[in-house]
Design a protein around this motif. Structure first.
Motif, PDB file in Angstrom:
ATOM      1  N   LYS A   1     -20.475  93.735 -52.032  1.00 11.61           N
ATOM      2  CA  LYS A   1     -21.590  93.078 -52.706  1.00 11.61           C
ATOM      3  C   LYS A   1     -21.285  91.624 -53.069  1.00 11.61           C
ATOM      4  O   LYS A   1     -22.022  91.001 -53.817  1.00 11.61           O
ATOM      5  CB  LYS A   1     -21.965  93.866 -53.963  1.00 11.61           C
ATOM      6  CG  LYS A   1     -22.458  95.280 -53.664  1.00 11.61           C
ATOM      7  CD  LYS A   1     -22.816  96.029 -54.932  1.00 11.61           C
ATOM      8  CE  LYS A   1     -23.315  97.436 -54.612  1.00 11.61           C
ATOM      9  NZ  LYS A   1     -23.637  98.202 -55.852  1.00 11.61           N
ATOM     10  N   ARG A   2     -20.200  91.110 -52.555  1.00 12.38           N
ATOM     11  CA  ARG A   2     -19.842  89.713 -52.815  1.00 12.38           C
ATOM     12  C   ARG A   2     -19.988  88.900 -51.539  1.00 12.38           C
ATOM     13  O   ARG A   2     -19.886  89.430 -50.425  1.00 12.38           O
ATOM     14  CB  ARG A   2     -18.404  89.615 -53.323  1.00 12.38           C
ATOM     15  CG  ARG A   2     -18.156  90.322 -54.646  1.00 12.38           C
ATOM     16  CD  ARG A   2     -16.851  89.846 -55.236  1.00 12.38           C
ATOM     17  NE  ARG A   2     -16.392  90.708 -56.324  1.00 12.38           N
ATOM     18  CZ  ARG A   2     -15.325  90.440 -57.057  1.00 12.38           C
ATOM     19  NH1 ARG A   2     -14.619  89.358 -56.829  1.00 12.38           N
ATOM     20  NH2 ARG A   2     -14.959  91.265 -58.020  1.00 12.38           N
ATOM     21  N   ASP A   3     -20.203  87.609 -51.715  1.00 11.03           N
ATOM     22  CA  ASP A   3     -20.364  86.686 -50.591  1.00 11.03           C
ATOM     23  C   ASP A   3     -18.990  86.165 -50.188  1.00 11.03           C
ATOM     24  O   ASP A   3     -18.616  85.033 -50.495  1.00 11.03           O
ATOM     25  CB  ASP A   3     -21.291  85.539 -51.010  1.00 11.03           C
ATOM     26  CG  ASP A   3     -21.612  84.601 -49.861  1.00 11.03           C
ATOM     27  OD1 ASP A   3     -21.431  85.015 -48.701  1.00 11.03           O
ATOM     28  OD2 ASP A   3     -22.028  83.460 -50.147  1.00 11.03           O
TER      29      ASP A   3
ATOM     30  N   ALA B   1     -26.422  90.679 -41.388  1.00 12.13           N
ATOM     31  CA  ALA B   1     -27.247  89.861 -42.280  1.00 12.13           C
ATOM     32  C   ALA B   1     -28.659  89.644 -41.754  1.00 12.13           C
ATOM     33  O   ALA B   1     -29.482  89.016 -42.428  1.00 12.13           O
ATOM     34  CB  ALA B   1     -26.565  88.514 -42.511  1.00 12.13           C
TER      35      ALA B   1
ATOM     36  N   LYS C   1     -19.666  83.816 -40.536  1.00  8.49           N
ATOM     37  CA  LYS C   1     -20.251  84.563 -41.653  1.00  8.49           C
ATOM     38  C   LYS C   1     -20.861  83.625 -42.684  1.00  8.49           C
ATOM     39  O   LYS C   1     -21.772  83.989 -43.429  1.00  8.49           O
ATOM     40  CB  LYS C   1     -19.189  85.457 -42.306  1.00  8.49           C
ATOM     41  CG  LYS C   1     -19.771  86.410 -43.340  1.00  8.49           C
ATOM     42  CD  LYS C   1     -18.725  87.375 -43.872  1.00  8.49           C
ATOM     43  CE  LYS C   1     -19.345  88.335 -44.877  1.00  8.49           C
ATOM     44  NZ  LYS C   1     -18.347  89.295 -45.425  1.00  8.49           N
TER      45      LYS C   1
ATOM     46  N   ALA D   1     -19.750  82.458 -45.498  1.00  6.38           N
ATOM     47  CA  ALA D   1     -19.630  83.007 -46.850  1.00  6.38           C
ATOM     48  C   ALA D   1     -19.332  81.905 -47.863  1.00  6.38           C
ATOM     49  O   ALA D   1     -18.828  80.837 -47.516  1.00  6.38           O
ATOM     50  CB  ALA D   1     -18.527  84.056 -46.889  1.00  6.38           C
ATOM     51  N   GLY D   2     -19.624  82.190 -49.112  1.00  2.00           N
ATOM     52  CA  GLY D   2     -19.347  81.231 -50.183  1.00  2.00           C
ATOM     53  C   GLY D   2     -17.891  81.182 -50.573  1.00  2.00           C
ATOM     54  O   GLY D   2     -17.415  80.182 -51.120  1.00  2.00           O
TER      55      GLY D   2
ATOM     56  N   ALA E   1     -18.216  76.050 -48.844  1.00  2.89           N
ATOM     57  CA  ALA E   1     -17.511  77.256 -49.276  1.00  2.89           C
ATOM     58  C   ALA E   1     -16.285  76.909 -50.110  1.00  2.89           C
ATOM     59  O   ALA E   1     -15.763  75.793 -50.051  1.00  2.89           O
ATOM     60  CB  ALA E   1     -17.077  78.070 -48.059  1.00  2.89           C
TER      61      ALA E   1
END
Length: 360
Positions: free
Chosen positions: A72-74, A101, A148, A150-151, A183
């Protein structure tokens, strides 16, 4: 922003991470530097949500995510031990996070091919991981992390299995890629030279504690304590107990180094002096630089440089000098310490700071 506040991780009676406070900003490269078992991987697992801290909190983008699972995390992760889907082609391995996604087909194709080109995987896109070399599989895992978007991107010694040329190219490219995405980029390594090449910020770790955090070059040049200085030294830091008197740092046998710059105003008394191998020379540096007579134990020649291992008063030192220098074991040589770059620590191992510096 990623914030760790008082984070501690216990495993049974053992402390793996101890009271870490750390703030990482978006668009930054942050290196975790420390030897094996210093806590780098344990800290990354806490950042990712793979583990939960025994005490303390983890915040991401202002929200407390301490108990939130990694799913549940980025976050994107790449480990030295690469992980790919064996039944999928390289193309599908790279595309997998975007498919999950719900990204459209055209965007997936564009981003996969872009990442594949960067990591020199274009000829392998139709292969499965079992038909790749170890380095190619690692590059596939890196490409998946890149697309991806992601952050938070966590890379745990990701380049260790790659050949030298590609490793050097990626060290230059990866910070730019992730910085442009905004990021938070966290990169774990055991190699001080890699931290310096990557730049950004560095957190030095020792036995589960962050000893210092700041711009990489500042942590290297201005370590707050001897633990940080030792962590950021390869070959190992040279050190010896000294006494400051009459404007000099005096060692056993009355060999000495002049006290220059800010440390010249330190109070007389006992200290621990340290210096990097490239700051130990075999030629005189100045008229007032007294020679230090030391015994050669081993000489290692790399081609363009030589590592001269020395014994001085029972202290094991290394001199890193340019060119080829051959010495027989037990030969006596005269060495000189560059006084402009010595580090001085007090009895508690803290960096000794002159009174004038404290007032600044």
């Amino acid at each position: 922003m990623l914030e760790l506040k008082g984070v501690t991780k216990m495993v049974g009676a053992e402390t793996h991470i101890s009271d870490i406070n750390l703030t990482l900003e978006p668009g930054t490269l942050n290196v975790l530097l420390g030897p094996t078992l210093s806590g780098k991987t344990s800290l990354m697992r806490l950042m990712a949500g793979l583990d939960r801290p025994t005490s303390g909190q983890v915040f991401f983008r202002g929200k407390d995510v301490t108990g939130v699972s990694v799913q549940k995390r980025d976050v994107a992760m790449v480990y030295q031990q690469f992980i790919n889907y064996p039944a999928l082609t390289v193309y599908e391995n790279i595309a997998s996070p975007m498919r999950v996604a719900g990204v459209d087909k055209a965007t997936i194709d564009r981003e996969v091919r872009k990442a594949a080109e960067l990591l020199k995987l274009t000829p392998m896109l139709k292969r499965t991981p079992l038909n790749l070399s170890g380095g190619q599989q690692q590059r596939t895992a890196l490409a998946r992390a890149i697309v991806k978007n992601a952050g938070l991107v966590l890379l745990d010694e990701p380049l260790a299995n790659l050949d030298y040329k590609l490793r050097e190219e990626l060290r230059l490219e990866l910070p730019r890629i992730f910085a442009e995405s905004g990021a938070i980029f966290v990169y774990a390594t055991t190699e001080p030279s890699e931290a310096l090449l990557l730049g950004g910020n560095t957190a030095t770790l020792s036995e589960g504690r962050v000893t210092q955090f700041g711009p990489t070059i500042d942590v290297y040049r201005e370590p707050a304590d001897i633990l940080t200085a030792e962590t950021f030294a390869d070959p190992p830091l040279n050190a010896i107990d000294v006494v400051k008197r009459n404007g000099r740092f005096v060692m056993e046998g009355e060999a000495s180094v002049p006290a220059q710059g800010a440390i010249a105003s330190l109070a007389d008394g006992p200290y621990r002096m340290a210096f990097h191998p490239h700051q130990l020379r075999l030629e005189r540096l100045g008229e007032d630089h007294a020679p230090i007579k030391a015994r050669v134990t081993v000489t290692e020649i790399t081609g363009s440089e030589s590592f001269i291992h020395l014994d001085f008063a029972g202290q094991k030192w290394v001199a890193l000098v340019h060119g080829i220098h051959e010495f027989e074991p037990d030969a006596m040589v005269e060495a000189y310490i560059d006084p402009r770059h010595i580090l001085v620590f007090d009895a508690q191992g803290r960096r000794a700071v002159a009174p004038s510096s404290l007032a600044a």
